[in-house]
Enzyme design. Structure first.
Site, PDB file in Angstrom:
ATOM      1  N   ARG A  52      43.686  23.466  50.895  1.00  0.00           N
ATOM      2  CA  ARG A  52      42.960  24.057  49.887  1.00  0.00           C
ATOM      3  C   ARG A  52      43.517  23.949  48.502  1.00  0.00           C
ATOM      4  O   ARG A  52      42.915  23.753  47.619  1.00  0.00           O
ATOM      5  CB  ARG A  52      42.687  25.423  50.185  1.00  0.00           C
ATOM      6  N   ARG A  88      46.966  37.819  55.404  1.00  0.00           N
ATOM      7  CA  ARG A  88      45.552  38.800  55.592  1.00  0.00           C
ATOM      8  C   ARG A  88      45.444  38.808  57.011  1.00  0.00           C
ATOM      9  O   ARG A  88      45.256  37.833  57.418  1.00  0.00           O
ATOM     10  CB  ARG A  88      44.707  38.110  54.495  1.00  0.00           C
ATOM     11  N   LYS A 128      41.326  36.170  41.951  1.00  0.00           N
ATOM     12  CA  LYS A 128      40.347  36.096  40.984  1.00  0.00           C
ATOM     13  C   LYS A 128      39.183  36.939  41.280  1.00  0.00           C
ATOM     14  O   LYS A 128      38.787  37.573  40.320  1.00  0.00           O
ATOM     15  CB  LYS A 128      39.808  34.293  40.921  1.00  0.00           C
ATOM     16  N   ARG A 163      33.726  24.257  38.749  1.00  0.00           N
ATOM     17  CA  ARG A 163      34.810  23.623  39.729  1.00  0.00           C
ATOM     18  C   ARG A 163      35.120  22.396  39.099  1.00  0.00           C
ATOM     19  O   ARG A 163      36.385  21.996  39.614  1.00  0.00           O
ATOM     20  CB  ARG A 163      34.563  23.684  40.888  1.00  0.00           C
ATOM     21  N   ARG A 172      41.532  34.840  59.648  1.00  0.00           N
ATOM     22  CA  ARG A 172      40.650  33.663  59.724  1.00  0.00           C
ATOM     23  C   ARG A 172      41.048  32.374  59.354  1.00  0.00           C
ATOM     24  O   ARG A 172      42.304  32.292  58.938  1.00  0.00           O
ATOM     25  CB  ARG A 172      39.891  34.133  58.266  1.00  0.00           C
TER      26      ARG A 172
END
Length: 218
Positions: A171, A128, A15, A90, A160
Protein backbone atom coordinates in the site's frame (compact mmCIF):
# COMPACT_ATOMS: atom_id res chain seq x y z
CA UNK A 1 -14.32 29.14 7.50
CA UNK A 2 -15.17 28.76 3.84
CA UNK A 3 -12.52 26.28 2.85
CA UNK A 4 -12.16 22.76 1.58
CA UNK A 5 -9.54 21.10 3.76
CA UNK A 6 -7.93 18.11 2.09
CA UNK A 7 -6.05 15.51 4.11
CA UNK A 8 -3.08 13.83 2.45
CA UNK A 9 -0.63 11.31 3.82
CA UNK A 10 0.34 7.65 3.74
CA UNK A 11 -2.06 4.91 4.83
CA UNK A 12 -2.02 4.74 8.61
CA UNK A 13 -0.95 8.37 9.09
CA UNK A 14 -4.09 9.07 11.11
CA UNK A 15 -5.84 11.15 8.45
CA UNK A 16 -9.32 9.84 9.24
CA UNK A 17 -8.98 10.38 12.98
CA UNK A 18 -7.71 13.93 12.56
CA UNK A 19 -10.15 14.79 9.78
CA UNK A 20 -13.15 13.90 11.94
CA UNK A 21 -11.86 16.05 14.81
CA UNK A 22 -11.16 19.02 12.53
CA UNK A 23 -14.63 18.61 11.03
CA UNK A 24 -16.15 18.86 14.51
CA UNK A 25 -13.97 21.86 15.41
CA UNK A 26 -15.11 23.90 12.39
CA UNK A 27 -18.63 22.50 12.19
CA UNK A 28 -18.35 21.41 8.56
CA UNK A 29 -19.01 17.94 7.09
CA UNK A 30 -16.37 15.22 6.99
CA UNK A 31 -16.40 13.59 3.57
CA UNK A 32 -14.72 10.21 3.19
CA UNK A 33 -14.52 8.91 -0.38
CA UNK A 34 -15.01 5.34 0.77
CA UNK A 35 -18.07 6.24 2.83
CA UNK A 36 -19.83 8.18 0.09
CA UNK A 37 -19.06 5.51 -2.51
CA UNK A 38 -20.63 2.88 -0.27
CA UNK A 39 -23.61 5.18 0.39
CA UNK A 40 -24.13 5.82 -3.33
CA UNK A 41 -24.04 2.07 -3.97
CA UNK A 42 -26.47 1.39 -1.11
CA UNK A 43 -28.88 4.11 -2.28
CA UNK A 44 -28.59 2.80 -5.85
CA UNK A 45 -28.04 6.22 -7.38
CA UNK A 46 -27.10 6.26 -11.05
CA UNK A 47 -23.44 6.87 -10.21
CA UNK A 48 -23.64 4.36 -7.36
CA UNK A 49 -24.79 1.65 -9.74
CA UNK A 50 -21.90 2.47 -12.06
CA UNK A 51 -19.44 2.42 -9.15
CA UNK A 52 -20.73 -0.95 -7.98
CA UNK A 53 -20.01 -2.48 -11.39
CA UNK A 54 -16.31 -1.97 -10.64
CA UNK A 55 -16.29 -2.39 -6.85
CA UNK A 56 -18.04 -5.77 -7.07
CA UNK A 57 -15.17 -7.01 -9.25
CA UNK A 58 -12.50 -5.55 -6.97
CA UNK A 59 -11.56 -3.01 -9.64
CA UNK A 60 -10.78 0.68 -9.16
CA UNK A 61 -13.74 2.98 -9.76
CA UNK A 62 -12.96 5.24 -12.78
CA UNK A 63 -12.20 8.91 -12.16
CA UNK A 64 -15.31 10.20 -13.90
CA UNK A 65 -17.57 8.17 -11.59
CA UNK A 66 -15.71 9.10 -8.40
CA UNK A 67 -15.60 12.77 -9.40
CA UNK A 68 -19.33 12.73 -10.16
CA UNK A 69 -20.13 11.27 -6.73
CA UNK A 70 -17.87 13.82 -5.01
CA UNK A 71 -19.51 16.67 -6.94
CA UNK A 72 -22.99 15.47 -5.92
CA UNK A 73 -21.86 15.48 -2.28
CA UNK A 74 -20.28 18.94 -2.47
CA UNK A 75 -23.50 20.34 -3.92
CA UNK A 76 -25.43 19.58 -0.73
CA UNK A 77 -26.37 22.49 1.52
CA UNK A 78 -24.19 21.39 4.44
CA UNK A 79 -21.07 22.03 2.33
CA UNK A 80 -21.86 25.69 1.69
CA UNK A 81 -19.42 26.88 4.37
CA UNK A 82 -16.68 24.33 3.75
CA UNK A 83 -15.88 20.66 4.09
CA UNK A 84 -13.19 18.17 5.06
CA UNK A 85 -12.05 15.71 2.38
CA UNK A 86 -10.38 12.41 3.23
CA UNK A 87 -9.41 10.01 0.45
CA UNK A 88 -9.94 12.44 -2.39
CA UNK A 89 -8.21 13.49 -4.55
CA UNK A 90 -5.85 10.57 -5.09
CA UNK A 91 -4.40 11.62 -8.44
CA UNK A 92 -3.44 14.86 -10.14
CA UNK A 93 -6.33 14.47 -12.58
CA UNK A 94 -8.76 14.24 -9.65
CA UNK A 95 -7.08 17.26 -8.02
CA UNK A 96 -7.61 19.34 -11.15
CA UNK A 97 -11.28 18.36 -11.31
CA UNK A 98 -11.73 19.18 -7.64
CA UNK A 99 -10.08 22.54 -8.14
CA UNK A 100 -12.62 23.40 -10.84
CA UNK A 101 -15.50 22.40 -8.55
CA UNK A 102 -14.20 24.50 -5.65
CA UNK A 103 -13.42 27.50 -7.81
CA UNK A 104 -17.02 27.44 -9.03
CA UNK A 105 -18.12 27.61 -5.39
CA UNK A 106 -15.61 30.38 -4.61
CA UNK A 107 -14.09 28.10 -1.97
CA UNK A 108 -10.43 28.13 -0.96
CA UNK A 109 -8.34 24.94 -0.78
CA UNK A 110 -6.05 24.01 2.09
CA UNK A 111 -4.11 20.75 2.01
CA UNK A 112 -2.85 19.16 5.22
CA UNK A 113 -0.08 16.66 4.56
CA UNK A 114 0.30 14.39 7.58
CA UNK A 115 3.96 13.43 7.32
CA UNK A 116 4.78 10.02 8.82
CA UNK A 117 7.72 7.70 8.05
CA UNK A 118 7.20 4.26 6.52
CA UNK A 119 8.53 2.56 9.66
CA UNK A 120 6.02 4.43 11.81
CA UNK A 121 3.17 3.54 9.45
CA UNK A 122 4.11 -0.15 9.63
CA UNK A 123 4.38 -0.02 13.44
CA UNK A 124 0.98 1.60 13.78
CA UNK A 125 -0.92 -0.54 11.33
CA UNK A 126 0.62 -3.95 11.98
CA UNK A 127 -0.26 -3.77 15.67
CA UNK A 128 -3.94 -2.98 15.14
CA UNK A 129 -6.50 -5.58 16.13
CA UNK A 130 -10.24 -5.54 15.45
CA UNK A 131 -13.07 -7.12 17.44
CA UNK A 132 -14.98 -9.69 15.41
CA UNK A 133 -18.11 -8.96 17.43
CA UNK A 134 -18.45 -5.18 17.87
CA UNK A 135 -15.81 -3.88 15.43
CA UNK A 136 -13.84 -1.95 18.04
CA UNK A 137 -10.23 -1.27 17.05
CA UNK A 138 -7.35 -1.74 19.50
CA UNK A 139 -3.62 -1.10 19.21
CA UNK A 140 -1.34 -3.51 21.01
CA UNK A 141 0.96 -0.67 22.14
CA UNK A 142 -1.09 2.50 22.53
CA UNK A 143 -4.59 1.16 23.35
CA UNK A 144 -4.30 -2.55 24.21
CA UNK A 145 -7.35 -4.71 24.98
CA UNK A 146 -8.11 -5.50 28.64
CA UNK A 147 -7.22 -9.14 27.95
CA UNK A 148 -4.94 -10.61 25.28
CA UNK A 149 -6.92 -11.41 22.15
CA UNK A 150 -10.25 -10.50 23.75
CA UNK A 151 -12.32 -7.33 23.38
CA UNK A 152 -14.06 -5.58 26.25
CA UNK A 153 -17.36 -6.92 24.86
CA UNK A 154 -16.01 -10.48 24.93
CA UNK A 155 -15.46 -10.78 21.19
CA UNK A 156 -12.32 -12.28 19.67
CA UNK A 157 -9.74 -9.92 18.20
CA UNK A 158 -8.21 -10.49 14.79
CA UNK A 159 -5.75 -8.79 12.43
CA UNK A 160 -7.23 -7.50 9.18
CA UNK A 161 -5.43 -8.46 5.99
CA UNK A 162 -4.84 -4.74 5.31
CA UNK A 163 -2.89 -4.53 8.58
CA UNK A 164 -0.38 -7.26 7.74
CA UNK A 165 3.15 -5.99 7.10
CA UNK A 166 3.51 -7.22 3.52
CA UNK A 167 0.17 -5.65 2.57
CA UNK A 168 1.11 -2.38 4.31
CA UNK A 169 4.38 -2.21 2.36
CA UNK A 170 2.51 -2.73 -0.91
CA UNK A 171 0.00 0.00 0.00
CA UNK A 172 2.90 2.35 0.75
CA UNK A 173 4.46 1.55 -2.61
CA UNK A 174 1.18 2.33 -4.41
CA UNK A 175 0.76 5.50 -2.34
CA UNK A 176 4.21 6.77 -3.30
CA UNK A 177 3.59 5.97 -6.95
CA UNK A 178 0.06 7.32 -7.30
CA UNK A 179 -0.75 9.79 -4.54
CA UNK A 180 2.53 11.25 -3.29
CA UNK A 181 2.92 13.38 -6.48
CA UNK A 182 -0.02 15.42 -5.18
CA UNK A 183 2.35 16.80 -2.56
CA UNK A 184 4.33 18.50 -5.34
CA UNK A 185 1.12 19.54 -7.10
CA UNK A 186 -0.24 21.40 -4.06
CA UNK A 187 3.18 22.70 -3.00
CA UNK A 188 3.50 24.46 -6.37
CA UNK A 189 0.17 26.15 -5.67
CA UNK A 190 1.18 27.23 -2.15
CA UNK A 191 -1.77 25.28 -0.75
CA UNK A 192 0.08 22.62 1.23
CA UNK A 193 0.77 22.61 4.97
CA UNK A 194 3.15 19.92 6.20
CA UNK A 195 2.16 18.52 9.61
CA UNK A 196 4.43 16.30 11.69
CA UNK A 197 2.30 13.20 12.19
CA UNK A 198 4.79 11.23 14.29
CA UNK A 199 3.51 12.42 17.68
CA UNK A 200 0.54 11.40 19.78
CA UNK A 201 -2.87 12.04 18.18
CA UNK A 202 -3.59 15.00 20.45
CA UNK A 203 -0.21 16.55 19.57
CA UNK A 204 -0.87 16.17 15.86
CA UNK A 205 -4.34 17.66 16.28
CA UNK A 206 -2.94 20.64 18.16
CA UNK A 207 -0.44 21.24 15.35
CA UNK A 208 -3.20 21.11 12.74
CA UNK A 209 -5.46 23.60 14.52
CA UNK A 210 -2.54 25.94 15.15
CA UNK A 211 -1.56 25.87 11.46
CA UNK A 212 -5.15 26.49 10.30
CA UNK A 213 -5.62 29.39 12.70
CA UNK A 214 -2.46 31.04 11.33
CA UNK A 215 -3.92 30.83 7.83
CA UNK A 216 -7.15 32.51 8.94
CA UNK A 217 -5.16 35.35 10.52
CA UNK A 218 -2.96 35.85 7.46
Amino acid sequence: MRKAIIFLGPPGAGKGTQAVKVSEFFGVPYISTGDILRTAVKEKTLLGIKANEYMSKGELVPDDVVIGIIEDRLNRDDCMNGCILDGFPRTEAQAMSLERMLNAKNMDTVVLFIDVSDNEVIRRNSKRRVCSKCGRIYHLETSPPPKDGICECGGTLYQRDDDKEDVIRERLRVYREKTAPLIDYYTRRNQLLRIDGSGLPEEVYSGIISALKKIDKA
